[in-house]
Design a protein around this motif. Structure first.
Motif, PDB file in Angstrom:
ATOM      1  N   ALA A 204      45.412  46.829  25.123  1.00 39.01           N
ATOM      2  CA  ALA A 204      44.109  46.856  25.794  1.00 39.01           C
ATOM      3  C   ALA A 204      43.289  45.607  25.465  1.00 39.01           C
ATOM      4  CB  ALA A 204      43.337  48.114  25.396  1.00 39.01           C
ATOM      5  N   ILE A 205      43.481  45.068  24.268  1.00 46.14           N
ATOM      6  CA  ILE A 205      42.742  43.859  23.873  1.00 46.14           C
ATOM      7  C   ILE A 205      43.131  42.689  24.771  1.00 46.14           C
ATOM      8  CG2 ILE A 205      42.424  42.150  22.039  1.00 46.14           C
ATOM      9  CD1 ILE A 205      42.821  44.441  20.023  1.00 46.14           C
ATOM     10  N   GLU A 206      44.433  42.486  24.968  1.00 48.03           N
ATOM     11  CA  GLU A 206      44.898  41.395  25.837  1.00 48.03           C
ATOM     12  C   GLU A 206      44.455  41.619  27.281  1.00 48.03           C
ATOM     13  OE1 GLU A 206      46.764  40.988  22.177  1.00 48.03           O
ATOM     14  OE2 GLU A 206      46.979  42.758  23.472  1.00 48.03           O
ATOM     15  N   ILE A 207      44.470  42.873  27.709  1.00 47.94           N
ATOM     16  CA  ILE A 207      44.053  43.177  29.085  1.00 47.94           C
ATOM     17  C   ILE A 207      42.583  42.824  29.283  1.00 47.94           C
ATOM     18  CG2 ILE A 207      43.678  45.032  30.763  1.00 47.94           C
ATOM     19  CD1 ILE A 207      46.173  46.405  29.587  1.00 47.94           C
ATOM     20  N   GLU A 208      41.737  43.228  28.341  1.00 45.75           N
ATOM     21  CA  GLU A 208      40.307  42.931  28.454  1.00 45.75           C
ATOM     22  C   GLU A 208      40.072  41.417  28.369  1.00 45.75           C
ATOM     23  OE1 GLU A 208      38.155  44.947  29.399  1.00 45.75           O
ATOM     24  OE2 GLU A 208      38.751  46.968  28.798  1.00 45.75           O
ATOM     25  N   THR A 209      40.823  40.751  27.510  1.00 52.80           N
ATOM     26  CA  THR A 209      40.692  39.293  27.393  1.00 52.80           C
ATOM     27  C   THR A 209      41.065  38.612  28.697  1.00 52.80           C
ATOM     28  OG1 THR A 209      41.186  39.343  25.021  1.00 52.80           O
ATOM     29  CG2 THR A 209      41.518  37.249  26.154  1.00 52.80           C
ATOM     30  N   ARG A 210      42.165  39.057  29.304  1.00 57.73           N
ATOM     31  CA  ARG A 210      42.591  38.456  30.569  1.00 57.73           C
ATOM     32  C   ARG A 210      41.625  38.787  31.697  1.00 57.73           C
ATOM     33  NH1 ARG A 210      46.667  39.887  34.873  1.00 57.73           N
ATOM     34  NH2 ARG A 210      47.292  37.894  35.791  1.00 57.73           N
ATOM     35  N   THR A 211      41.072  39.990  31.695  1.00 59.92           N
ATOM     36  CA  THR A 211      40.096  40.346  32.726  1.00 59.92           C
ATOM     37  C   THR A 211      38.901  39.398  32.673  1.00 59.92           C
ATOM     38  OG1 THR A 211      40.743  42.690  32.628  1.00 59.92           O
ATOM     39  CG2 THR A 211      38.614  42.186  33.626  1.00 59.92           C
ATOM     40  N   SER A 212      38.382  39.152  31.476  1.00 56.41           N
ATOM     41  CA  SER A 212      37.243  38.233  31.326  1.00 56.41           C
ATOM     42  C   SER A 212      37.625  36.807  31.714  1.00 56.41           C
ATOM     43  CB  SER A 212      36.733  38.262  29.884  1.00 56.41           C
ATOM     44  OG  SER A 212      36.211  39.533  29.553  1.00 56.41           O
ATOM     45  N   ALA A 213      38.836  36.392  31.325  1.00 60.60           N
ATOM     46  CA  ALA A 213      39.281  35.038  31.651  1.00 60.60           C
ATOM     47  C   ALA A 213      39.442  34.861  33.164  1.00 60.60           C
ATOM     48  CB  ALA A 213      40.601  34.735  30.937  1.00 60.60           C
ATOM     49  N   LEU A 214      40.001  35.873  33.830  1.00 59.20           N
ATOM     50  CA  LEU A 214      40.153  35.797  35.287  1.00 59.20           C
ATOM     51  C   LEU A 214      38.797  35.798  35.987  1.00 59.20           C
ATOM     52  CD1 LEU A 214      43.185  38.186  35.992  1.00 59.20           C
ATOM     53  CD2 LEU A 214      43.165  35.677  35.981  1.00 59.20           C
ATOM     54  N   ALA A 215      37.852  36.548  35.443  1.00 57.65           N
ATOM     55  CA  ALA A 215      36.507  36.558  36.023  1.00 57.65           C
ATOM     56  C   ALA A 215      35.897  35.165  35.963  1.00 57.65           C
ATOM     57  CB  ALA A 215      35.626  37.563  35.280  1.00 57.65           C
ATOM     58  N   LYS A 216      36.081  34.478  34.853  1.00 60.02           N
ATOM     59  CA  LYS A 216      35.535  33.121  34.692  1.00 60.02           C
ATOM     60  C   LYS A 216      36.191  32.153  35.676  1.00 60.02           C
ATOM     61  CE  LYS A 216      34.599  29.675  31.074  1.00 60.02           C
ATOM     62  NZ  LYS A 216      33.133  29.637  31.333  1.00 60.02           N
ATOM     63  N   ILE A 217      37.507  32.253  35.803  1.00 58.09           N
ATOM     64  CA  ILE A 217      38.224  31.398  36.760  1.00 58.09           C
ATOM     65  C   ILE A 217      37.755  31.692  38.186  1.00 58.09           C
ATOM     66  CG2 ILE A 217      40.494  30.936  37.794  1.00 58.09           C
ATOM     67  CD1 ILE A 217      41.680  31.528  34.986  1.00 58.09           C
ATOM     68  N   ALA A 218      37.627  32.980  38.499  1.00 57.76           N
ATOM     69  CA  ALA A 218      37.201  33.370  39.840  1.00 57.76           C
ATOM     70  C   ALA A 218      35.805  32.837  40.156  1.00 57.76           C
ATOM     71  CB  ALA A 218      37.216  34.893  39.960  1.00 57.76           C
ATOM     72  N   TYR A 219      34.904  32.934  39.205  1.00 59.73           N
ATOM     73  CA  TYR A 219      33.510  32.530  39.440  1.00 59.73           C
ATOM     74  C   TYR A 219      33.373  31.014  39.523  1.00 59.73           C
ATOM     75  CZ  TYR A 219      28.397  32.569  38.847  1.00 59.73           C
ATOM     76  OH  TYR A 219      27.038  32.403  39.019  1.00 59.73           O
ATOM     77  N   GLU A 220      34.069  30.308  38.620  1.00 66.06           N
ATOM     78  CA  GLU A 220      33.863  28.868  38.509  1.00 66.06           C
ATOM     79  C   GLU A 220      34.777  28.030  39.403  1.00 66.06           C
ATOM     80  OE1 GLU A 220      34.234  27.888  34.383  1.00 66.06           O
ATOM     81  OE2 GLU A 220      32.330  28.858  33.831  1.00 66.06           O
ATOM     82  N   LYS A 221      35.950  28.603  39.818  1.00 67.35           N
ATOM     83  CA  LYS A 221      36.918  27.771  40.525  1.00 67.35           C
ATOM     84  C   LYS A 221      37.399  28.347  41.864  1.00 67.35           C
ATOM     85  CE  LYS A 221      38.674  25.724  36.234  1.00 67.35           C
ATOM     86  NZ  LYS A 221      39.864  25.481  35.379  1.00 67.35           N
ATOM     87  N   VAL A 222      37.427  29.677  41.986  1.00 71.89           N
ATOM     88  CA  VAL A 222      38.037  30.265  43.182  1.00 71.89           C
ATOM     89  C   VAL A 222      36.987  30.595  44.243  1.00 71.89           C
ATOM     90  CG1 VAL A 222      39.452  32.168  44.060  1.00 71.89           C
ATOM     91  CG2 VAL A 222      39.932  31.199  41.801  1.00 71.89           C
ATOM     92  N   PHE A 223      35.943  31.307  43.864  1.00 75.17           N
ATOM     93  CA  PHE A 223      34.947  31.764  44.843  1.00 75.17           C
ATOM     94  C   PHE A 223      33.681  30.913  44.799  1.00 75.17           C
ATOM     95  CE2 PHE A 223      37.578  35.496  43.805  1.00 75.17           C
ATOM     96  CZ  PHE A 223      38.130  35.706  45.058  1.00 75.17           C
ATOM     97  N   VAL A 224      33.877  29.621  44.797  1.00 78.82           N
ATOM     98  CA  VAL A 224      32.761  28.677  44.738  1.00 78.82           C
ATOM     99  C   VAL A 224      32.118  28.554  46.120  1.00 78.82           C
ATOM    100  CG1 VAL A 224      32.092  26.301  44.246  1.00 78.82           C
ATOM    101  CG2 VAL A 224      33.870  27.413  42.871  1.00 78.82           C
ATOM    102  N   VAL A 225      30.821  28.651  46.165  1.00 75.66           N
ATOM    103  CA  VAL A 225      30.087  28.554  47.428  1.00 75.66           C
ATOM    104  C   VAL A 225      29.708  27.092  47.702  1.00 75.66           C
ATOM    105  CG1 VAL A 225      27.983  29.248  48.644  1.00 75.66           C
ATOM    106  CG2 VAL A 225      29.205  30.889  47.183  1.00 75.66           C
TER     107      VAL A 225
END
Length: 225
Positions: A204-225
């Motif tokens: 669960a620790i790795e899952i939560e870590t990856r969830t936060s990391a993917l959120a950062k990638i999504a916000y800063e690099k993927v869904f950029v307006v």
């Protein structure tokens, strides 16, 4: 994302493109900005798309329609995108919505949105040939239905525990160990983000870590307006 407010601007953009007032690249760019905005504003943070948003789109459509030259069109589009950017939710709001999403066989309410987010993230990480996402299925890295005597991870449905796979590879993974699954993901040329690539165990620790990391990638690099 079940919103109608963008339609006036959408039609104005298409008209401008068909009249050669804006190039195809610029057309794709502004439409992607609108899409990315509603991923953040509507799909993940459930902001209100009320009168203010409708007025913004209507005013932008009028300005673009009234533009008489490619330069005036470019200015209208830049002004519109600046207004979108000003309404983008904070990362804290985005991460809360992203981290709150779950997909399990017993909780499929968000399946469409989860598949869409995984597809966009896969596109961001994928370096090889394109894939047919209509043939991809959602794989739980930590099994949601593990073998008897083993408890499912409380974070099994989180985005950090999910990836997209072709159905054949998905079936082969079944309830194999994380070490075996990771080797099969690499063999299937599934793009691995840093968290997944570096992990030696999957809890669960790795899952939560990856969830936060993917959120950062999504916000800063993927869904950029």
């Amino acid at each position: 994302f079940r919103v109608a407010q963008p339609l006036p601007m959408l039609l104005a953009i298409v008209r401008a493109y068909r009249s050669n007032a804006i190039a195809l690249a610029k057309t794709k760019e502004v439409l992607r900005s609108m899409e990315n905005f509603h991923v953040q504003f509507t799909a993940l943070t459930a902001q209100r798309t009320g009168g203010g948003t409708a007025k913004m789109y209507a005013a932008a459509a009028q300005e673009l329609t009234a533009a008489k030259s490619p330069q005036a069109c470019a200015t209208a589009i830049k002004t519109f995108r600046d207004k979108l950017k000003a309404r983008v939710p904070s990362f804290a709001e985005f991460e809360a919505g992203f981290s709150g999403l779950e997909f399990l066989s017993t909780n499929t309410k968000n399946k469409g949105l989860v598949q869409y987010l995984l597809q966009r993230l896969d596109l961001h990480h994928r370096k090889g040939l394109p894939v047919d996402y209509f043939k991809m299925t959602i794989e739980h890295i930590a099994a949601e239905n593990p073998p008897k005597g083993t408890e499912a991870s409380p974070a099994a449905g989180k985005l950090g525990n999910l990836t997209l796979l072709d159905e054949g590879t998905n079936d082969k993974l079944a309830n194999k160990s994380f070490k075996e699954k990771k080797a099969m993901l690499i063999a299937a040329q599934v793009p691995l983000d840093d968290t997944l690539s570096d992990a030696a165990v999957w809890t669960a620790i790795e899952i939560e870590t990856r969830t936060s990391a993917l959120a950062k990638i999504a916000y800063e690099k993927v869904f950029v307006v």
